[in-house]
Every structure is written in structure tokens, then in C-alpha cells.
Design a protein around this motif. Sequence first.
Motif, PDB file in Angstrom:
ATOM      1  N   MET A 159      36.185  28.473  -9.290  1.00 51.54           N
ATOM      2  CA  MET A 159      35.120  28.141 -10.318  1.00 51.54           C
ATOM      3  C   MET A 159      34.577  27.611  -9.253  1.00 51.54           C
ATOM      4  O   MET A 159      33.918  26.926  -7.744  1.00 51.54           O
ATOM      5  CB  MET A 159      35.612  27.055 -10.490  1.00 51.54           C
ATOM      6  N   PRO A 160      33.146  27.105  -9.729  1.00 46.43           N
ATOM      7  CA  PRO A 160      30.972  26.323  -8.565  1.00 46.43           C
ATOM      8  C   PRO A 160      31.672  25.920  -8.355  1.00 46.43           C
ATOM      9  O   PRO A 160      32.358  24.498 -10.183  1.00 46.43           O
ATOM     10  CB  PRO A 160      31.034  26.765  -9.441  1.00 46.43           C
ATOM     11  N   PRO A 161      30.972  24.190  -7.350  1.00 51.51           N
ATOM     12  CA  PRO A 161      30.930  23.325  -7.386  1.00 51.51           C
ATOM     13  C   PRO A 161      30.430  22.120  -8.671  1.00 51.51           C
ATOM     14  O   PRO A 161      29.585  22.420  -9.302  1.00 51.51           O
ATOM     15  CB  PRO A 161      29.876  22.861  -6.820  1.00 51.51           C
ATOM     16  N   ALA A 162      31.422  21.035  -8.638  1.00 48.35           N
ATOM     17  CA  ALA A 162      30.744  20.168 -10.103  1.00 48.35           C
ATOM     18  C   ALA A 162      29.569  19.796 -10.057  1.00 48.35           C
ATOM     19  O   ALA A 162      28.799  19.427 -10.888  1.00 48.35           O
ATOM     20  CB  ALA A 162      31.970  19.445 -10.498  1.00 48.35           C
ATOM     21  N   PHE A 163      29.161  19.182  -9.230  1.00 48.79           N
ATOM     22  CA  PHE A 163      28.026  18.395  -8.847  1.00 48.79           C
ATOM     23  C   PHE A 163      26.352  20.010  -8.563  1.00 48.79           C
ATOM     24  O   PHE A 163      26.687  19.791  -7.447  1.00 48.79           O
ATOM     25  CB  PHE A 163      28.047  17.611  -8.496  1.00 48.79           C
ATOM     26  N   VAL A 164      25.490  20.014  -9.677  1.00 49.97           N
ATOM     27  CA  VAL A 164      24.675  20.848  -8.882  1.00 49.97           C
ATOM     28  C   VAL A 164      23.223  19.910  -8.618  1.00 49.97           C
ATOM     29  O   VAL A 164      22.827  19.366 -10.017  1.00 49.97           O
ATOM     30  CB  VAL A 164      24.502  21.816  -9.831  1.00 49.97           C
ATOM     31  N   HIS A 165      22.178  20.093  -8.109  1.00 46.28           N
ATOM     32  CA  HIS A 165      20.840  19.764  -8.513  1.00 46.28           C
ATOM     33  C   HIS A 165      19.785  21.152  -8.273  1.00 46.28           C
ATOM     34  O   HIS A 165      20.136  21.598  -7.552  1.00 46.28           O
ATOM     35  CB  HIS A 165      20.880  18.966  -6.736  1.00 46.28           C
ATOM     36  N   ARG A 166      18.954  20.845  -8.408  1.00 44.42           N
ATOM     37  CA  ARG A 166      18.104  22.038  -8.387  1.00 44.42           C
ATOM     38  C   ARG A 166      16.662  20.996  -7.469  1.00 44.42           C
ATOM     39  O   ARG A 166      16.191  19.520  -7.624  1.00 44.42           O
ATOM     40  CB  ARG A 166      17.147  22.663 -10.046  1.00 44.42           C
ATOM     41  N   ILE A 167      16.192  21.229  -6.210  1.00 47.82           N
ATOM     42  CA  ILE A 167      15.343  20.712  -5.681  1.00 47.82           C
ATOM     43  C   ILE A 167      14.301  21.642  -5.323  1.00 47.82           C
ATOM     44  O   ILE A 167      13.822  22.492  -4.902  1.00 47.82           O
ATOM     45  CB  ILE A 167      16.342  20.521  -4.201  1.00 47.82           C
ATOM     46  N   THR A 168      13.123  20.851  -5.782  1.00 53.58           N
ATOM     47  CA  THR A 168      11.731  21.831  -5.253  1.00 53.58           C
ATOM     48  C   THR A 168      10.756  20.027  -5.108  1.00 53.58           C
ATOM     49  O   THR A 168      11.038  19.254  -5.564  1.00 53.58           O
ATOM     50  CB  THR A 168      11.440  22.215  -6.763  1.00 53.58           C
ATOM     51  N   LYS A 169       9.706  20.929  -5.232  1.00 52.10           N
ATOM     52  CA  LYS A 169       8.357  20.159  -4.704  1.00 52.10           C
ATOM     53  C   LYS A 169       7.419  20.135  -5.321  1.00 52.10           C
ATOM     54  O   LYS A 169       5.994  19.740  -5.723  1.00 52.10           O
ATOM     55  CB  LYS A 169       7.566  21.253  -2.898  1.00 52.10           C
ATOM     56  N   TYR A 170       8.189  20.083  -6.802  1.00 49.37           N
ATOM     57  CA  TYR A 170       7.285  20.492  -7.869  1.00 49.37           C
ATOM     58  C   TYR A 170       7.543  18.801  -8.246  1.00 49.37           C
ATOM     59  O   TYR A 170       8.609  18.544  -9.491  1.00 49.37           O
ATOM     60  CB  TYR A 170       7.045  21.651  -9.081  1.00 49.37           C
ATOM     61  N   ASP A 171       6.425  18.118  -8.946  1.00 46.55           N
ATOM     62  CA  ASP A 171       6.499  16.580  -9.517  1.00 46.55           C
ATOM     63  C   ASP A 171       7.257  16.422 -10.429  1.00 46.55           C
ATOM     64  O   ASP A 171       6.630  17.637 -11.775  1.00 46.55           O
ATOM     65  CB  ASP A 171       5.522  15.975  -9.147  1.00 46.55           C
ATOM     66  N   THR A 172       8.344  16.484 -11.355  1.00 43.53           N
ATOM     67  CA  THR A 172       8.754  16.502 -12.774  1.00 43.53           C
ATOM     68  C   THR A 172       7.826  15.900 -13.774  1.00 43.53           C
ATOM     69  O   THR A 172       7.604  16.441 -15.211  1.00 43.53           O
ATOM     70  CB  THR A 172      10.396  16.141 -13.005  1.00 43.53           C
ATOM     71  N   ALA A 173       6.835  15.091 -13.414  1.00 46.95           N
ATOM     72  CA  ALA A 173       5.917  14.927 -14.189  1.00 46.95           C
ATOM     73  C   ALA A 173       5.118  16.004 -14.817  1.00 46.95           C
ATOM     74  O   ALA A 173       4.317  16.110 -15.621  1.00 46.95           O
ATOM     75  CB  ALA A 173       5.201  13.831 -13.747  1.00 46.95           C
ATOM     76  N   ASP A 174       5.351  16.885 -14.404  1.00 47.67           N
ATOM     77  CA  ASP A 174       3.995  17.807 -14.224  1.00 47.67           C
ATOM     78  C   ASP A 174       5.119  18.893 -14.944  1.00 47.67           C
ATOM     79  O   ASP A 174       4.123  20.265 -14.665  1.00 47.67           O
ATOM     80  CB  ASP A 174       2.876  17.996 -13.050  1.00 47.67           C
ATOM     81  N   ARG A 175       5.018  18.920 -15.839  1.00 47.36           N
ATOM     82  CA  ARG A 175       6.838  19.791 -16.361  1.00 47.36           C
ATOM     83  C   ARG A 175       6.113  19.813 -17.895  1.00 47.36           C
ATOM     84  O   ARG A 175       5.719  18.651 -18.522  1.00 47.36           O
ATOM     85  CB  ARG A 175       7.756  19.375 -16.212  1.00 47.36           C
ATOM     86  N   ASP A 176       5.940  20.760 -18.923  1.00 51.99           N
ATOM     87  CA  ASP A 176       5.356  20.923 -19.761  1.00 51.99           C
ATOM     88  C   ASP A 176       6.706  20.645 -20.527  1.00 51.99           C
ATOM     89  O   ASP A 176       7.784  20.359 -20.047  1.00 51.99           O
ATOM     90  CB  ASP A 176       4.632  21.491 -20.834  1.00 51.99           C
ATOM     91  N   GLU A 177       6.739  20.451 -22.544  1.00 51.29           N
ATOM     92  CA  GLU A 177       7.573  20.118 -22.904  1.00 51.29           C
ATOM     93  C   GLU A 177       8.799  21.609 -22.872  1.00 51.29           C
ATOM     94  O   GLU A 177      10.349  21.271 -23.220  1.00 51.29           O
ATOM     95  CB  GLU A 177       7.303  20.654 -24.489  1.00 51.29           C
ATOM     96  N   HIS A 178       8.300  22.669 -22.074  1.00 46.49           N
ATOM     97  CA  HIS A 178       9.863  23.454 -21.951  1.00 46.49           C
ATOM     98  C   HIS A 178      10.151  23.277 -20.184  1.00 46.49           C
ATOM     99  O   HIS A 178      11.369  24.379 -20.409  1.00 46.49           O
ATOM    100  CB  HIS A 178       9.244  24.810 -21.965  1.00 46.49           C
ATOM    101  N   GLY A 179       9.392  23.351 -19.559  1.00 40.51           N
ATOM    102  CA  GLY A 179       9.939  22.430 -18.258  1.00 40.51           C
ATOM    103  C   GLY A 179       9.323  23.386 -17.571  1.00 40.51           C
ATOM    104  O   GLY A 179      10.018  22.955 -16.148  1.00 40.51           O
TER     105      GLY A 179
END
Length: 316
Positions: A1-21
Amino acid sequence: MPPAFVHRITKYDTADRDEHGHYTGAEDAVSDHGPVEAAYLAAIAAFAEASDIDRLEIREPAVTGFVHFGVEPPVEGHGLGGLFTPDLTGYHDGAEVSLPVALELVRAMLRDQGAWCRLELGDLFTVHVGWDQYVYVGSDRLCADAVARARELGLFPEPLSASPYAAEVDDAEVTEPADEHFWIRVHTALASRHALLLEESYVRNAARWHRITPANLDSVRAGLGPRALLTVWPGLTPDVGAVLAALPQEESIGFVWEAQDGTISHAIVDYTDYQELSAHVADARAACALPLSLAEHHPLLCAALPDSDGVLRARW
């Protein structure tokens, strides 16, 4: 089983994402080889510290193949120089490395220098590097302090249900272990053919080639790398000219040849390379052409080396 808690880490500001992510900002999809790259490594280190992890296991290691898909040009040594010897000893499936070495592997992957692998510790901790500077860290702990640290570093950690790069164990193409039963079958094949060609894939896109006979089989077997994928082909043909004359037109093939000193080499070539290839192998002892198409890929035997306890853990 994979770990229970997963995070995507990026340098991309989440405010600069469109409605599709999808990211719509101005950040480049390459490493800066500087402070942002260092922030990635510091964030991963913070997650590892929060998870009490100081070592990780290399899984499914790969190097640059016939086609390089990275956005940066490949470098000599696949970005592994200084971490492993030129023959890549220690860079294999199941190898344990210290956290500092693991972070250097992440650096090489962020730079698209040729090497790629999953870094994991069972179901406790994982680090997967994807395309375009996307990193996925999984832990069996929430790691709230590490999430905060990543934000302090100017990165954007986002919780996910799972890493898109998690291994699909059920999708393994090779499930046969290279156990005693396999070697008995090799001995049987040798009894009628006298010599065979053994392809030892020790990481993805890299292989060593061996001419095996009843006399040298045990010594070749003793030198095989951990968890290697073993593919047994018919032996090389002494009539090199006939092999060259029969090469297919307008498609790529794998060409294997044995030099006068017994060294066996392999190259991917297409019809535009045939003239140069013919000159290069003019004094070869023997050769063969192997298809690249999976539909035409018909080796005599194929299996992966199990661990010393007899369990097959390699995922090929």
C-alpha cells in the motif's frame, strides 16, 4: 500500500491555475539549478525528517535510452557522476541510499540529466519526480510542519489522494523469477545450441551482453547484477556479412556483435546507419539483429533475478 498522505510540491503558484488545474503562469518548466532547486531539496528533506526517514530505496532505476525525452540535454553519466561509479555499481533496484544521496538523485531528476527512479521506503515514505518540476512526496504521517516549511521556502504543497507515479505492481510484465528452474532451462537450451546470448538489463535502458556456454555459465551467473532482467536469445551468427545483408529496411533494430577480443556490444541503428555500421563491425567475430517491436520480441527465455531469499521483488 502507498503512504496515506501525499503532497504534490511545485514552484507553481496555485493562484495561477485555470479551472482544470493547469498552470498558466510564467514559471519555466525547467530547474533553475539554483535557489528554487535548493528549495525543492530542502522541502523533501523536511518531509523526510518529519517522517523519521534517513535512508531510501531505489526502485525501477533508469538511464537515458535511445530516445531522450527530457527538456534539458542528457549529460555524460546520466547525472549520476560522483554518486556511483561509471559502471553504475550500487544504482540498481532495491539499493538503499542515504538521504543525502537520495536528494542528489532528486536533483539529477529535476535537471532531466538522464537518470530516473522512484525513491521509496515501503509504505512509509516515497519521493517521485514527474515532468515539469512536479514532485510527489508520500508519508505515513501528516507532516504538517514540513508542509509549512515548504511554503516558507516559496513552494506550493498540495494534498493529493495518491502519487500519479506510484508503481502498479499488477502491471509487471515479467513475473518469472530466474530461479533454479530457470537455470535448468538455460542448461537444457545450451545442450542443443552450445552457445547462447544473454542480455542482462541491470537498469532500464542499459544492458550488459554475455556469450554463454556450458563452460562459462556458472561464472557469468555469479557476476550478474541484483534484480537484473535476464533475456536469453539464440547465439550470435559467425557470418556477419549475412546478418548485415538481411537487415530490414526503414525500421530500427538492435544490432549485437562480438569483437575479436570477445567484447560484446549493442547499438540501436536504422537503415540510414547501415553503411557506417558495416564498416564498424567489419572485423567482428559474430553478430545478430534483434527486433525492437514488442510484437516481434520473441526471446528463448526471460526472467528477473530474485533476492537472496528467493522472493522476486524487481518490477520489470
